[in-house]
Design a protein around this motif. Sequence first.
Motif: not given
Length: 585
Positions: A76-83, A88-90, A451-456, A446-449
């Motif tokens: 999981x990435x636990x930041x304030x906003x889901x966006x 691509x992250x939980x 990348x610690x924030x929004x891939x965009x 190769x960062x799908x699992x």
Amino acid sequence: MTHSTPHITAWVDEQVRLCKPDRVVWIDGSEEQKAQLRREGFATGELIELNQELLPGCVYHRSHPTDVARVEARTFICCEKREDAGPTNNWMAPDEMKALLRPIYDGCMTGRTMYVLPYSMGQLHSPFAKYGIEITDSIYVVLSMCIMTRAGAAVLEAMGDDPGFIKGLHAKAELDPEKRYITHFPQENLIMSVNSGYGGNALLGKKCFALRIASNLGRQEGWMAEHMLILGVENPRGEVRYVCGAFPSACGKTNLAMLIPPKHYRDQGWKCWCVGDDIAWLRPGADGRLWAVNPENGFFGVAPGTSEKTNPNALASTKRNSIFTNVVLKPDGTVWWEGLDKDPPRDALDWKGNPWDPDSGAPGAHPNSRFTAPAANCPCISPEFENPQGVPISAIVFGGRRAKTAPLVYQSRDWAHGVFVGSIMASEKTAAAEGKVGETRRDPMAMLPFCGYNMGDYWQHWLDMEKLLTHPPVIANVNWFRTDDEGHFLWPGFGDNLRVIEWVLRRAFGEAEAVESEIGYLPKPEDIDLADAGVDEETLRGLLTVDKALWKTECEGIRAYYAQFGDRLPARLAEELEKLEAALK
Ligand code: OXD
Ligand code: MN
């Protein structure tokens, strides 16, 4: 050890109150302390001593049979906003995740020892270096981290009392898969990992810190944390040029990182040097070039398939001071795995510790069994490996496993187009993996699992990096896995991949020509050196063709993939896709 570190001490004390261990041991990294921990591991069965004549300093470890790989579904990435975590992250809100984790950690170290391990990702005092503390209840984790990172008293000294250290709380706890969580709190530089002892989940310096947390730091601070190998290629003139490469798993990344040039190249004086096999931290230098370090200090490699033939450098790296996990344990106290040789041992124990019959059809080593080996053991480790400034990168290659679509190599037209090429990376499933054969899994950079924030936003960060680089590396895509209609590989791969890397590097220095195609620049067949490759020019021509119909289908897949990013998709990438679609019309 120095303990005049109020910030660090306060954080550790808080974790002691939560986990309630019987004892707290600070790791100083000394040989005596490591030897003591090994002895304790042998006594409890957490570790098994291997044959010290044949494998000096080496130990064996079995993980729990339900705990043998990274768990993307529980990461999981636990930041304030889901966006901000992106599609691509939980995601879970930080407070909610902490409330969920608190009872799991509460008292989980009672009856156990808590180890407090200060470590550095990157050479100490390097401008790239970042420091962390990992708390863990696992001797295996401590000893593995002592191989994979620079760990111990000197790091604590270097950290001073900077409150900006990366906090990592790891507990094996009960190894309960239902309560297994690998969680990241980028706003607090905090990692909490519980109920797994597997490397990728538990060695917090690696994927959790050096990729997921560091990708956030890089975005804030103007650098990049990438899932890339770093390879030095020395030509017969003695010039060493460096290339970074991002590949999804099962694409030969470790082999490329430790490549041995084909004989035809060796005879001319070519040499290759490994700087890193998994992670690159990349920074713009004062000279406008991109500079890279490998923040790790060891290799956490997949054992099966590693042999004297496929990767002698990796194999040599494991002969001393290494840890083997979930491989076959031979009666003479050495180890074996599928693909090591054609001689499976009798009277050995499999990865679960059961007597293993090589004729049973069941593998003896787990397919994701691993070696943890010091980088210093690698015969081709780069003389620049310890250089705190890193190495200047001339080229970046992306790659995947594509039977038909991607040619052997193509170069992007410019940096932004190169970011597009990385963003559309994909690999086709082989018969060995779940899912339909031939189905593509998109794995941008190769960062799908990892990348610690929004891939965009990550792609936008890549695009923005161009402004900091007056001499950006060239970007190319490679595909070693093109097949004929019967499914045979057309390219020999392994050391012969240097023939392709050579062209990419020559392009970076304006020394080779190219022809323009719909998807980017292709080599002229005569510009790839085929001497003694066992590949004729006609096959090479075939390897370099771009099938427009396949690429039109590819564009549909990219469009659908991009759609999930909504307005976080950088406009520039949408434009690149439109350009490609127009070129294919
Ligand atoms: C690794 C991975 O272990 O990418 O390096 O999963
Ligand atoms: Mn990796």
